[in-house]
Design a protein around this motif. Structure first.
Motif, PDB file in Angstrom:
ATOM      1  N   THR A   7       0.834  -1.200   0.000  1.00 57.39           N
ATOM      2  CA  THR A   7       0.000   0.000   0.000  1.00 57.39           C
ATOM      3  C   THR A   7       0.871   1.252   0.000  1.00 57.39           C
ATOM      4  O   THR A   7       0.597   2.228  -0.722  1.00 57.39           O
ATOM      5  N   LEU A   8       1.938   1.227   0.787  1.00 58.08           N
ATOM      6  CA  LEU A   8       2.862   2.359   0.807  1.00 58.08           C
ATOM      7  C   LEU A   8       3.547   2.522  -0.545  1.00 58.08           C
ATOM      8  O   LEU A   8       3.714   3.647  -1.031  1.00 58.08           O
ATOM      9  N   THR A   9       3.930   1.405  -1.155  1.00 63.16           N
ATOM     10  CA  THR A   9       4.553   1.478  -2.477  1.00 63.16           C
ATOM     11  C   THR A   9       3.610   2.131  -3.476  1.00 63.16           C
ATOM     12  O   THR A   9       4.016   2.962  -4.293  1.00 63.16           O
ATOM     13  N   GLY A  10       2.314   1.780  -3.405  1.00 68.34           N
ATOM     14  CA  GLY A  10       1.335   2.405  -4.281  1.00 68.34           C
ATOM     15  C   GLY A  10       1.249   3.905  -4.068  1.00 68.34           C
ATOM     16  O   GLY A  10       1.145   4.691  -5.022  1.00 68.34           O
ATOM     17  N   ALA A  11       1.308   4.332  -2.801  1.00 65.97           N
ATOM     18  CA  ALA A  11       1.267   5.765  -2.496  1.00 65.97           C
ATOM     19  C   ALA A  11       2.527   6.460  -2.997  1.00 65.97           C
ATOM     20  O   ALA A  11       2.470   7.592  -3.506  1.00 65.97           O
ATOM     21  N   THR A 169       4.083   7.855   8.108  1.00 62.95           N
ATOM     22  CA  THR A 169       3.222   7.877   6.924  1.00 62.95           C
ATOM     23  C   THR A 169       1.931   7.130   7.213  1.00 62.95           C
ATOM     24  O   THR A 169       1.880   6.234   8.052  1.00 62.95           O
ATOM     25  N   ASP A 170       0.920   7.529   6.504  1.00 58.98           N
ATOM     26  CA  ASP A 170      -0.354   6.802   6.494  1.00 58.98           C
ATOM     27  C   ASP A 170      -0.664   6.547   5.021  1.00 58.98           C
ATOM     28  O   ASP A 170      -1.182   7.418   4.326  1.00 58.98           O
ATOM     29  N   ALA A 171      -0.289   5.372   4.540  1.00 62.84           N
ATOM     30  CA  ALA A 171      -0.410   5.090   3.111  1.00 62.84           C
ATOM     31  C   ALA A 171      -1.854   5.158   2.635  1.00 62.84           C
ATOM     32  O   ALA A 171      -2.138   5.669   1.550  1.00 62.84           O
ATOM     33  N   LEU A 172      -2.775   4.646   3.429  1.00 63.86           N
ATOM     34  CA  LEU A 172      -4.186   4.670   3.029  1.00 63.86           C
ATOM     35  C   LEU A 172      -4.719   6.094   2.964  1.00 63.86           C
ATOM     36  O   LEU A 172      -5.488   6.448   2.069  1.00 63.86           O
ATOM     37  N   GLY A 173      -4.299   6.927   3.913  1.00 61.99           N
ATOM     38  CA  GLY A 173      -4.759   8.303   3.937  1.00 61.99           C
ATOM     39  C   GLY A 173      -3.880   9.256   3.152  1.00 61.99           C
ATOM     40  O   GLY A 173      -4.141  10.463   3.137  1.00 61.99           O
ATOM     41  N   ALA A 174      -2.826   8.723   2.515  1.00 61.95           N
ATOM     42  CA  ALA A 174      -1.888   9.525   1.716  1.00 61.95           C
ATOM     43  C   ALA A 174      -1.284  10.669   2.539  1.00 61.95           C
ATOM     44  O   ALA A 174      -1.088  11.778   2.050  1.00 61.95           O
ATOM     45  N   THR A 175      -0.979  10.381   3.797  1.00 61.17           N
ATOM     46  CA  THR A 175      -0.386  11.375   4.690  1.00 61.17           C
ATOM     47  C   THR A 175       1.101  11.091   4.859  1.00 61.17           C
ATOM     48  O   THR A 175       1.496   9.946   5.093  1.00 61.17           O
ATOM     49  N   GLY A 176       1.916  12.145   4.754  1.00 60.49           N
ATOM     50  CA  GLY A 176       3.355  12.001   4.955  1.00 60.49           C
ATOM     51  C   GLY A 176       4.098  11.425   3.776  1.00 60.49           C
ATOM     52  O   GLY A 176       5.307  11.159   3.870  1.00 60.49           O
ATOM     53  N   ILE A 177       3.442  11.215   2.651  1.00 66.66           N
ATOM     54  CA  ILE A 177       4.084  10.575   1.496  1.00 66.66           C
ATOM     55  C   ILE A 177       5.089  11.523   0.835  1.00 66.66           C
ATOM     56  O   ILE A 177       6.183  11.103   0.438  1.00 66.66           O
ATOM     57  N   GLY A 178       4.731  12.808   0.719  1.00 65.74           N
ATOM     58  CA  GLY A 178       5.643  13.770   0.104  1.00 65.74           C
ATOM     59  C   GLY A 178       6.974  13.864   0.832  1.00 65.74           C
ATOM     60  O   GLY A 178       8.038  13.734   0.206  1.00 65.74           O
TER      61      GLY A 178
END
Length: 255
Positions: A7-11, A169-178
């Motif tokens: 999931t993180l990889t997807g984000a 990071t929260d991969a599902l919520g797209a938080t911290g990805i940047g």
């Protein structure tokens, strides 16, 4: 396992593509010790990116019993994706314990992905892993214990003399990805050609040793299992040592 790597990889793919970077993904799945097969389910989790975007190519490979958390063909697939112009290549390993660290011989950046509440805190803090990682990512940051978990990991890193970014990071919520992508790209930009050559050479050396061991084992089996059984009985009976037996096998002396 269970920290949300796919999931993180997807984000990460979505963030990298948003920055205009071509992405290749190699997802290594564990193989069955009996059939040798693998589900290759990681690719299914990223299918939305690969199917809809020609700038993304995802390839799942089976570990086929290879030690170290990778598959024997990973370095060749990396070369192919590099030759195809993929600017960023993500390699998702099968998940690490204390010995699944072969990725360190391949990747310019090594990220350890953890999650709170899965009972892996002691495992993550083992020196063998902390000495190799460049970035630590605590995924599932929406969980209440995530911040404390990240703080403890940062303390462990500091205690080992290797201060490294510990990111939430929260991969599902797209938080911290940047910020995660920023940290990964910063480490990659600092990698030297000499360092890349040294890592690749070490990985190829390990692959060569593994291939040689498999070839020798196939040759010994071809000479009949009875000779090997006698040698095993001799070791068990104290008539020869393990090292002496290895020397005999290398010299094809099965008498």
């Amino acid at each position: 396992p269970g920290v949300g790597k796919s999931t993180l990889t997807g984000a990460l793919i979505a963030e990298l593509r948003g920055r205009g970077l071509g992405v290749g993904v190699i997802a290594v799945d564990p193989s069955s010790p009996r059939s040798g097969g693998a589900l290759l389910g990681d690719r299914l989790r990223m299918a939305g990116h690969a199917d809809a975007d020609p700038g993304v190519f995802v390839r799942s490979v089976a570990s086929r019993g290879s030690l170290g958390g990778l598959a024997p063909v990973v370095s060749q697939v990396v070369d192919l994706m590099d030759a195809a112009g993929r600017e960023v290549i993500l390699v998702e390993t099968v998940g690490v314990g204390q010995s699944e660290t072969a990725i360190a011989d391949v990747a310019d950046v090594n990220a350890l992905v953890c999650a709170p509440g899965l009972g892996d805190e002691v495992q993550a803090q083992k020196a063998g892993l902390l000495e190799l990682v460049d970035v630590v990512v605590v995924n599932k940051a929406d969980l209440p214990e995530a911040a404390g978990y990240a703080k403890r990991l940062a303390t462990a890193l500091h205690g080992s003399g290797r201060d490294r970014p510990v990111l939430l990071t929260d991969a599902l919520g797209a938080t911290g990805i940047g910020p995660c992508v920023d940290a990964l790209l910063a480490v990659a930009a600092a990698a030297t050609p000499e360092g890349r050559l040294r890592r690749r050479r070490a990985h190829v050396r390990n692959l060569l040793a593994e291939a040689l061991a498999q070839r020798l084992l196939a040759g010994w089996d071809a000479n009949g299992s009875a000779a090997l059984d006698r040698l095993c009985d001799a070791i068990r009976g104290g008539e020869t040592t393990l090292q002496e037996a290895v020397d005999r096998l290398l010299h094809r002396d099965h008498s």
